[in-house]
Design a protein around this motif. Structure first.
Motif, PDB file in Angstrom:
ATOM      1  N   ASP A  59       3.896   3.899  -1.821  1.00 54.66           N
ATOM      2  CA  ASP A  59       4.829   3.257  -1.314  1.00 54.66           C
ATOM      3  C   ASP A  59       4.749   3.484   0.204  1.00 54.66           C
ATOM      4  O   ASP A  59       4.601   2.543   0.967  1.00 54.66           O
ATOM      5  N   GLY A  60       4.697   4.619   0.576  1.00 51.31           N
ATOM      6  CA  GLY A  60       3.958   5.090   1.938  1.00 51.31           C
ATOM      7  C   GLY A  60       2.853   4.428   2.416  1.00 51.31           C
ATOM      8  O   GLY A  60       2.768   3.888   3.597  1.00 51.31           O
ATOM      9  N   GLN A  61       1.739   4.322   1.464  1.00 54.01           N
ATOM     10  CA  GLN A  61       0.547   3.486   1.908  1.00 54.01           C
ATOM     11  C   GLN A  61       0.798   2.209   2.107  1.00 54.01           C
ATOM     12  O   GLN A  61       0.161   1.464   3.037  1.00 54.01           O
ATOM     13  N   TYR A  62       1.610   1.652   1.150  1.00 56.79           N
ATOM     14  CA  TYR A  62       1.982   0.050   1.490  1.00 56.79           C
ATOM     15  C   TYR A  62       2.452   0.045   2.597  1.00 56.79           C
ATOM     16  O   TYR A  62       2.156  -0.902   3.530  1.00 56.79           O
ATOM     17  N   ALA A  63       3.438   0.964   3.243  1.00 62.47           N
ATOM     18  CA  ALA A  63       4.233   0.494   4.682  1.00 62.47           C
ATOM     19  C   ALA A  63       3.141   0.815   5.621  1.00 62.47           C
ATOM     20  O   ALA A  63       3.151   0.012   6.732  1.00 62.47           O
ATOM     21  N   ARG A  64       1.807   1.663   5.297  1.00 57.94           N
ATOM     22  CA  ARG A  64       1.173   1.995   6.576  1.00 57.94           C
ATOM     23  C   ARG A  64       0.309   0.789   6.623  1.00 57.94           C
ATOM     24  O   ARG A  64      -0.003   0.211   7.601  1.00 57.94           O
ATOM     25  N   ARG A  65      -0.058  -0.009   5.453  1.00 54.03           N
ATOM     26  CA  ARG A  65      -1.140  -1.056   5.526  1.00 54.03           C
ATOM     27  C   ARG A  65      -0.443  -2.424   6.405  1.00 54.03           C
ATOM     28  O   ARG A  65      -0.764  -2.833   7.050  1.00 54.03           O
ATOM     29  N   MET A  78      11.894  -1.335   0.460  1.00 54.68           N
ATOM     30  CA  MET A  78      10.504  -1.463   0.043  1.00 54.68           C
ATOM     31  C   MET A  78      10.100  -2.639   0.894  1.00 54.68           C
ATOM     32  O   MET A  78      10.627  -3.755   0.619  1.00 54.68           O
ATOM     33  N   GLN A 104       1.883  -1.881   8.615  1.00 57.41           N
ATOM     34  CA  GLN A 104       2.001  -1.470  10.059  1.00 57.41           C
ATOM     35  C   GLN A 104       0.652  -1.719  10.482  1.00 57.41           C
ATOM     36  O   GLN A 104       0.595  -2.210  11.924  1.00 57.41           O
ATOM     37  N   GLU A 144       0.457   8.354  -6.633  1.00 55.01           N
ATOM     38  CA  GLU A 144       1.731   8.973  -5.612  1.00 55.01           C
ATOM     39  C   GLU A 144       1.488   8.502  -4.262  1.00 55.01           C
ATOM     40  O   GLU A 144       0.291   8.209  -3.998  1.00 55.01           O
ATOM     41  N   LEU A 145       2.187   8.407  -3.530  1.00 54.46           N
ATOM     42  CA  LEU A 145       2.438   8.020  -2.358  1.00 54.46           C
ATOM     43  C   LEU A 145       2.037   6.337  -1.822  1.00 54.46           C
ATOM     44  O   LEU A 145       1.893   5.986  -0.760  1.00 54.46           O
TER      45      LEU A 145
END
Length: 375
Positions: A216-222, A161, A224, A213-214
């Motif tokens: 964690d993926g959205q966090y990583a996108r922000r 994470m 990036q 849902e999603l």
């Protein structure tokens, strides 16, 4: 809680623990998604957290029991095989051993009272509780900031994470009656007095009870998006943007919006600290609202449940409110005069019921002490 966790240790693992340690969760007053941009944050430790009864072992095995996951003891002989929630404490062992610290195995019973799904960082509390226990048991001599760094690395590099250091630092360094101002680049920090009750106010946590849902993926996108924007602007991190108008002219789309949030949020942290130092606790509400609107519109990490909680709280008389934590669910906070607390809660409940949503839950957040040994 000490008696409960010690009794559970005896029942599940046999014998006595060597000690009992506690690490709190956190709520962030302001400074959201700024930590991994080398920016400023202002969290504080909350009264709820994770308590760990721990006993060192003479081998490298880790035995874990959680009172929140009864009936299943995890025995970890190979760190990489840790599963589920056990990856958080296992990651602390992994990080410490990776630093060459003389940490062997341990028997651990965990008990937590952080409200589930509230976004109050139970994972950081779990990591820091284990870290401070190992620090004491193995005589490592590490300070609170070093324990926070190890705990963050466990979450970043072992769990996977990509969080900043705010949650772990608040848990490790919190002081009763104070918020923690943290410069996430230098890791310099100072305690800022924050006692709403002394001004007839209350900081209300509104737990929406939802987690989309999603996330964690959205966090990583922000994250990036922010890194891409910094690279395009030729700065090490968005914290270094000094001319926002000029920077925004060079950016488009999501990178532009993320930059606008991070730069203005850093300014809001500094402004809020100024108000607190001036004793103007009642006046911080406008900054909380501005933060929420930026998180909703520029960073796009809010959700309908958080937006309605904030809107209804302000309508009910709160001086200000905003989402807190990573977003996509979890909790909002509201600064409320004591005599309006009931009205604010009722207004939020009514707004939820009108939409057919389950009632949120409410807690009063008071700045608590950081990680420490209890017994």
């Amino acid at each position: 809680m000490i008696v409960r966790v010690v009794d559970a240790f005896r029942e599940n693992l046999g014998g006595e623990p060597a000690g009992v340690w506690h690490a709190p969760g956190r709520v962030n007053l302001i400074g959201e998604h700024t930590d991994y941009n080398d920016g400023f944050v202002l969290p504080f430790a909350v009264p709820w957290g994770v308590t760990a009864a721990v006993r060192p072992r003479e081998d490298d095995t880790i035995r874990l029991v959680s009172l929140q996951a009864p009936g299943r003891q995890q025995v970890i002989e190979e760190i990489d095989r840790a599963e589920g929630w056990a990856r958080y404490p296992a990651g602390v062992f992994w990080a410490m051993r990776g630093d060459g610290l003389p940490v062997r195995g341990a028997d651990i019973v965990i008990d937590g009272d952080v409200p589930q799904g509230a976004g109050l960082s139970s994972s950081a509390a779990l990591e820091v509780a284990v870290a401070i226990a190992l620090n004491d048991l193995y005589g490592l001599g590490l300070g609170g900031l070093e324990l926070a760094k190890i705990s963050q690395r466990a979450e970043n590099d072992f769990v996977g994470m990509p969080c900043g250091i705010m949650d772990q630092a608040a848990s490790a360094l919190g002081r009763e009656g104070h918020a923690l101002f943290l410069d996430c680049r230098s890791l310099g920090s100072r305690a800022v007095p924050f006692d709403p009750s002394a001004y007839g106010m209350r900081l209300l946590i509104i737990n929406t009870g939802v987690h989309h849902e999603l996330a964690d993926g959205q966090y990583a996108r922000r994250r990036q998006d922010c890194e891409n924007a910094a690279k395009r602007l030729g700065v090490a991190a968005l914290r270094d943007v000094t001319d926002l108008a000029a920077a925004l002219q060079q950016l488009t789309g999501d990178e532009r919006k993320r930059t606008q949030h991070v730069v203005t949020e850093n300014h809001r942290v500094e402004a809020l600290i100024g108000l607190l130092r001036a004793g103007a606790v009642q006046e911080i509400g406008a900054l909380l609202i501005a933060s929420h609107l930026s998180l909703r519109d520029q960073f796009e990490v809010s959700c309908p449940e958080l937006d309605i909680a904030v809107e209804a709280a302000v309508k009910g008389g709160a001086r200000g409110a905003r989402m807190t934590g990573g977003g996509f669910g979890g909790s909002a906070i509201a600064l409320v005069a004591e005599d309006k607390a009931d009205k604010v809660q009722e207004q939020v409940r009514l707004a939820y019921r009108e939409r057919g949503w389950a009632d949120p839950t409410f807690f009063t957040a008071t700045p608590a002490a950081g990680a420490r040994r209890l017994a």
